[in-house]
Design an enzyme around this catalytic site. Structure first.
Site, PDB file in Angstrom:
ATOM      1  N   GLN A  17       0.856  -1.176   0.000  1.00 37.90           N
ATOM      2  CA  GLN A  17       0.000   0.000   0.000  1.00 37.90           C
ATOM      3  C   GLN A  17       0.891   1.225   0.000  1.00 37.90           C
ATOM      4  O   GLN A  17       1.881   1.283   0.730  1.00 37.90           O
ATOM      5  CB  GLN A  17      -0.897   0.022   1.231  1.00 37.90           C
ATOM      6  CG  GLN A  17      -1.773   1.250   1.366  1.00 37.90           C
ATOM      7  CD  GLN A  17      -2.924   1.249   0.388  1.00 37.90           C
ATOM      8  OE1 GLN A  17      -3.489   0.188   0.115  1.00 37.90           O
ATOM      9  NE2 GLN A  17      -3.258   2.401  -0.169  1.00 37.90           N
ATOM     10  N   GLY A  18       0.584   2.210  -0.831  1.00 31.03           N
ATOM     11  CA  GLY A  18       1.381   3.424  -0.863  1.00 31.03           C
ATOM     12  C   GLY A  18       0.559   4.591  -1.331  1.00 31.03           C
ATOM     13  O   GLY A  18      -0.666   4.494  -1.504  1.00 31.03           O
ATOM     14  N   GLY A  19       1.221   5.744  -1.526  1.00 29.33           N
ATOM     15  CA  GLY A  19       0.515   6.933  -1.975  1.00 29.33           C
ATOM     16  C   GLY A  19      -0.101   6.774  -3.345  1.00 29.33           C
ATOM     17  O   GLY A  19      -1.096   7.409  -3.672  1.00 29.33           O
ATOM     18  N   PHE A  20       0.495   5.914  -4.172  1.00 25.78           N
ATOM     19  CA  PHE A  20      -0.033   5.645  -5.506  1.00 25.78           C
ATOM     20  C   PHE A  20      -1.355   4.896  -5.411  1.00 25.78           C
ATOM     21  O   PHE A  20      -2.290   5.124  -6.158  1.00 25.78           O
ATOM     22  CB  PHE A  20       0.993   4.815  -6.284  1.00 25.78           C
ATOM     23  CG  PHE A  20       0.557   4.374  -7.651  1.00 25.78           C
ATOM     24  CD1 PHE A  20       0.882   5.122  -8.759  1.00 25.78           C
ATOM     25  CD2 PHE A  20      -0.185   3.218  -7.830  1.00 25.78           C
ATOM     26  CE1 PHE A  20       0.495   4.722 -10.023  1.00 25.78           C
ATOM     27  CE2 PHE A  20      -0.580   2.807  -9.086  1.00 25.78           C
ATOM     28  CZ  PHE A  20      -0.250   3.558 -10.187  1.00 25.78           C
ATOM     29  N   GLY A  21      -1.435   3.963  -4.471  1.00 24.54           N
ATOM     30  CA  GLY A  21      -2.605   3.103  -4.332  1.00 24.54           C
ATOM     31  C   GLY A  21      -2.186   1.782  -3.729  1.00 24.54           C
ATOM     32  O   GLY A  21      -1.271   1.725  -2.903  1.00 24.54           O
ATOM     33  N   VAL A  25      -1.102  -2.473  -4.122  1.00 28.68           N
ATOM     34  CA  VAL A  25      -0.366  -3.404  -4.968  1.00 28.68           C
ATOM     35  C   VAL A  25      -0.888  -4.805  -4.674  1.00 28.68           C
ATOM     36  O   VAL A  25      -1.022  -5.196  -3.506  1.00 28.68           O
ATOM     37  CB  VAL A  25       1.150  -3.335  -4.701  1.00 28.68           C
ATOM     38  CG1 VAL A  25       1.903  -4.269  -5.646  1.00 28.68           C
ATOM     39  CG2 VAL A  25       1.660  -1.912  -4.850  1.00 28.68           C
ATOM     40  N   ASP A  41      13.584   8.986  -5.896  1.00 24.52           N
ATOM     41  CA  ASP A  41      12.979   8.399  -4.694  1.00 24.52           C
ATOM     42  C   ASP A  41      13.622   7.051  -4.380  1.00 24.52           C
ATOM     43  O   ASP A  41      12.931   6.056  -4.128  1.00 24.52           O
ATOM     44  CB  ASP A  41      11.466   8.239  -4.870  1.00 24.52           C
ATOM     45  CG  ASP A  41      10.752   8.004  -3.541  1.00 24.52           C
ATOM     46  OD1 ASP A  41      11.318   8.421  -2.496  1.00 24.52           O
ATOM     47  OD2 ASP A  41       9.663   7.413  -3.535  1.00 24.52           O
TER      48      ASP A  41
END
Length: 814
Positions: free
Chosen positions: A511-515, A517, A628
């Site tokens: 889970q990350g800022g993108f959405g 996985v 990053d």
């Protein structure tokens, strides 16, 4: 401290003798004096050891062992000497202090100092000490010396066997007063030499043993006194946390061992191969481990006895094939013919019997040798300056990576005519050949530049009109739908839905800022990782398009591979190859999981990341800045090979661009370079900074932010710099990998990491230089300057423990 029942004292006095079962300790309890038995024997000896009896550093009664446990250590009845007595009160060893140095009425005591030195004191004045009477071990503050006037030598002498400390047949001493070096002798025959000391290093040691590059050997020094007639070799301990020994073994090997904070961090044999045997290839022969057989004649020489040489009996050595000019004049009375020149032998151990000149420059050294008929070779070192040799050249070794000097070997003109490649010639002759090579190289280079310029111009023209990364998201998605990203498959949403079990929670792996996985499996059995853009994420949408554009153009074994994407309605997904071993941070910052990351595996990961970054910066079709780089964005495949992932914040540079500027700062706290965090400036050096932080995290096993609860609130960079300048950098190393055999390699990587995080961007190395440093192609590393230390106010998005975490960070300089 004397351990006698429950009582403890720090000195031996006439009223307190030491029995076989008792010891006296130094005040820090690191050293002990007492009775011991070597392996495979019950004989008892009095010795000093460091930490335990496996590290004996000095033996008293080497020649007279006691057969039982009846021995004692005491002050003699004359109140002058320290003695060892057997059960019959016979003296088996004495300090043998002259009666002129001590008075029977004085207060004589013995004490074991914190450096491992046993001293005999008269009214607190040292009248005898063990370090002036070494056995087989060299320690700090000991002096190995040679006096040319008196012939006196203080030297190491080996044990006869590992079971018998009596004086063996090997010794180690300082020799060659005009250019001092260490010799190991087998009785009267030399069996190893260090090469001349140049003030910083022994020129016959490879990089692994360089004094100037090892934190444990920086206290080594050789001094010349009394107009050069007295030469002394000594070692000064940097601080009390260090301890070092050089032990001359019973087989004649020098064993170098180092401890830091009483933990052994280094152990190796100084003589490690056949080429270390003195003069193994005979006069004018050269030893090279890279070839077989290891011995060859020097250029311009041939075996003296071909039959013996072919049977690998090289002791007779080699002789010249062609007479030198001086010899032609001497024996034929004719000076006809061309004059001599020199051939260069790089990375060569200087031969024995050097004749130094401490004032001549390189050019003067060459002329001096050329004008001297007896001079057969010369070299130049900035410490000693001019070195020349006459007669036979003995004990030449060719090194494969580093060390030694450039040795210039005198050659007859006929030999120079044969060996005319520019890498070996430094003579008067052959210069025309070198000039021709240079001219040809320039012409070829000009042609290549012209061709590259043509294709570059064509390439930049084609790039005009490409996708503008600041366009609205709808236009970017339309471009993908119209297949403007070549060779990138478009997956149907229904197939992704099936592969991920309708995006079931059991399939969610990140889970990350993108959405989110998800792990999935296609109909053909291929495992995939699907990054699904969160609804309403404007930042995520731009990152999505950026990642599609960037990574679709890249192919490298250390970059994660994009298999395709899916865009249907509001659904936007990226499909990657699946990495079964998660991300680097999954292991690195877990006290249990990190155990599988031994040093060789960590080094493999470091090297893989460096190669991936080098590809992004220099070798790919596009020049890309990742922006990053962090452990969560390093994925590990089934064989633990690292793959750089998450190109959502990456930037593409055109051919002439070296730096970019942005008002929108995205990145992860602790990994952003100061110029990017505070000014929005990013370049290759921004990634270099992030790589340096990542490298230090891999070695320490700690997050950059893990020191915030420290009493001084240090970041990892601040802590690393603090202990670097305190010369205690070993304490940074994760205990899981702090092993003696790999310590120098780890310390070199720490040095590289500190170079990467220097505050000024232009002082950081390029990625190409970093790769060369890691491969030891760049041997001598420059000293690092202070890293950038940053204060932060951080907004985090998502779970930072996830490999897909993204953060937006605002920082201020300290």
């Amino acid at each position: 401290m004397i351990k006698i029942g429950s009582a403890s004292m720090y000195t031996i006095t006439s009223s307190h003798l030491i029995k076989d079962s008792e010891t006296i300790s130094s005040s820090d309890d690191a050293f002990k004096l007492g009775f011991f038995s070597p392996v495979n024997t019950t004989n008892r000896y009095v010795g000093i050891w460091y930490l335990d009896q496996s590290n004996i550093i000095w033996v008293a009664n080497r020649e007279k062992p006691i057969q039982d446990s009846s021995g004692v250590i005491t002050i003699a009845d004359d109140n002058t000497n320290l003695v060892v007595l057997d059960g019959q009160k016979h003296v088996v060893w004495s300090s043998n202090v002259s009666s002129n140095l001590a008075s029977s009425n004085s207060n004589v005591t013995a004490q074991l100092q914190n450096e491992g030195n046993l001293v005999l004191l008269e009214d607190n004045i040292i009248i005898w000490e063990s370090i002036k009477h070494p056995s087989n071990t060299f320690i700090g503050n000991m002096i190995i010396s040679s006096n040319q006037k008196t012939g006196e030598r203080v030297k190491l002498t080996s044990w006869k066997t590992p079971s018998d400390p009596a004086i063996g047949k090997f010794s180690a001493s300082i020799e060659r007063f005009n250019a001092p070096e260490i010799f190991v002798w087998n009785q009267t025959n030399p069996c190893w030499r260090s090469g001349p000391w140049n003030g910083q290093d022994f020129l016959g040691w490879t990089h692994d043993y360089k004094v100037s590059s090892s934190p444990y050997l920086l206290g080594v020094s050789i001094t010349r006194k009394d107009n050069g007639s007295l030469v002394e070799f000594t070692y000064t301990l940097p601080d009390s946390s260090f301890f070092l020994t050089l032990v001359l073994s019973s087989e004649g090997k020098v064993v170098y061992t180092a401890w830091m904070n009483r933990v052994q961090v280094r152990k190796l044999f100084v003589q490690s191969n056949d080429c270390d045997s003195y003069g193994i290839c005979g006069p004018n022969g050269s030893c090279d481990l890279k070839i077989s057989p290891i011995c060859t004649c020097l250029i311009g020489f041939k075996p003296r006895n071909m039959d013996k040489w072919n049977r690998r009996n090289w002791t007779s050595g080699c002789v010249r094939r062609a007479e030198l000019q001086c010899d032609r004049v001497k024996y034929s009375g004719s000076a006809l013919g061309e004059e001599d020149g020199f051939l260069k032998l790089p990375m060569t151990k200087p031969p024995d019997f050097v004749e130094p000149s401490y004032v001549l420059s390189l050019d003067e050294c060459r002329i001096h040798c050329l004008n001297n008929c007896s001079c057969v070779a010369y070299a130049f070192d900035y410490g000693i300056r001019c070195l020349t040799w006459s007669g036979k050249l003995i004990d030449i070794v060719r090194f494969s990576t580093s060390g030694g000097v450039d040795l210039y070997l005198r050659q007859a003109y006929s030999e120079l005519a044969i060996h005319t490649d520019g890498t070996h010639t430094d003579g008067i002759h052959g210069k025309r050949n070198i000039t021709s090579i240079i001219i040809a190289t320039v012409i070829v280079g000009a042609v290549i530049v012209a061709i590259c310029a043509f294709f570059f111009r064509s390439w930049t023209s084609k790039r005009q009109g490409q996708i503008n990364h600041e366009n609205q998201s709808a236009d970017l998605i339309a471009n993908v739908k119209q297949a403007k990203i070549e060779d990138l498959p478009l997956f149907e949403f229904k197939n992704i839905l099936s592969a991920t079990n309708n995006f079931g929670s059991a399939n969610k792996i990140g889970q990350g800022g993108f959405g989110s996985v998800y792990k999935g499996e296609l109909l053909d059995g291929q495992e995939i990782a699907v990054k699904r853009l969160s609804e309403g994420s404007t930042q995520g949408l731009e990152e999505f398009m950026n990642e599609v554009i960037v990574i679709s153009k890249l192919q490298h074994r250390n970059l994660v591979r994009l298999l395709g994407c899916c865009i249907e309605g509001e659904e936007k997904m990226l499909v990657y190859e699946y990495m079964p071993n998660n991300s680097l941070d999954f292991y690195l910052f877990d006290s249990v999981k990190k155990k599988i990351l031994d040093w060789q595996r960590r080094l493999h990961i470091i090297e893989g990341i460096s190669r991936g970054l080098l590809y992004l910066h220099r070798d790919s079709r596009l020049r890309i800045i990742h922006r990053d780089l962090k452990p969560g964005n390093i994925l590990l495949d089934g064989e633990m090979n690292p793959k750089i992932s998450d190109f959502g914040m990456a930037k593409i540079f055109g051919g002439n661009e070296n730096e970019g500027n942005t008002r929108r700062i995205f990145g992860t706290y602790g990994y952003m370079s100061p110029e990017y965090a505070m000014k929005g400036l990013f370049s290759e050096k921004s990634d270099i900074f992030s790589f340096g932080v990542l490298l230090l995290e891999i070695i320490s096993g700690r997050k950059n932010t893990s020191f915030h609860n420290h009493e001084q609130a240090l970041t990892l960079l601040e802590y690393a710099w603090k202990i670097w300048i305190e010369e205690n950098i070993v304490s940074l190393i994760d205990l899981e990998i702090c092993k003696p055999d790999c310590l120098d390699q780890i310390l070199r990587c720490i040095h590289i990491g500190l170079l990467c995080v220097q505050e000024i961007a232009k002082e950081r190395p390029t990625m190409a230089a970093v790769v060369s440093m890691l491969n030891s192609e760049i041997v001598k590393l420059p000293p690092p300057s202070q890293p950038a230390f940053l204060l932060s106010q951080t907004e985090h998005r998502g779970n930072h423990n996830s490999k897909n975490s993204v953060s937006t960070t605002s920082l201020q300089g300290r």
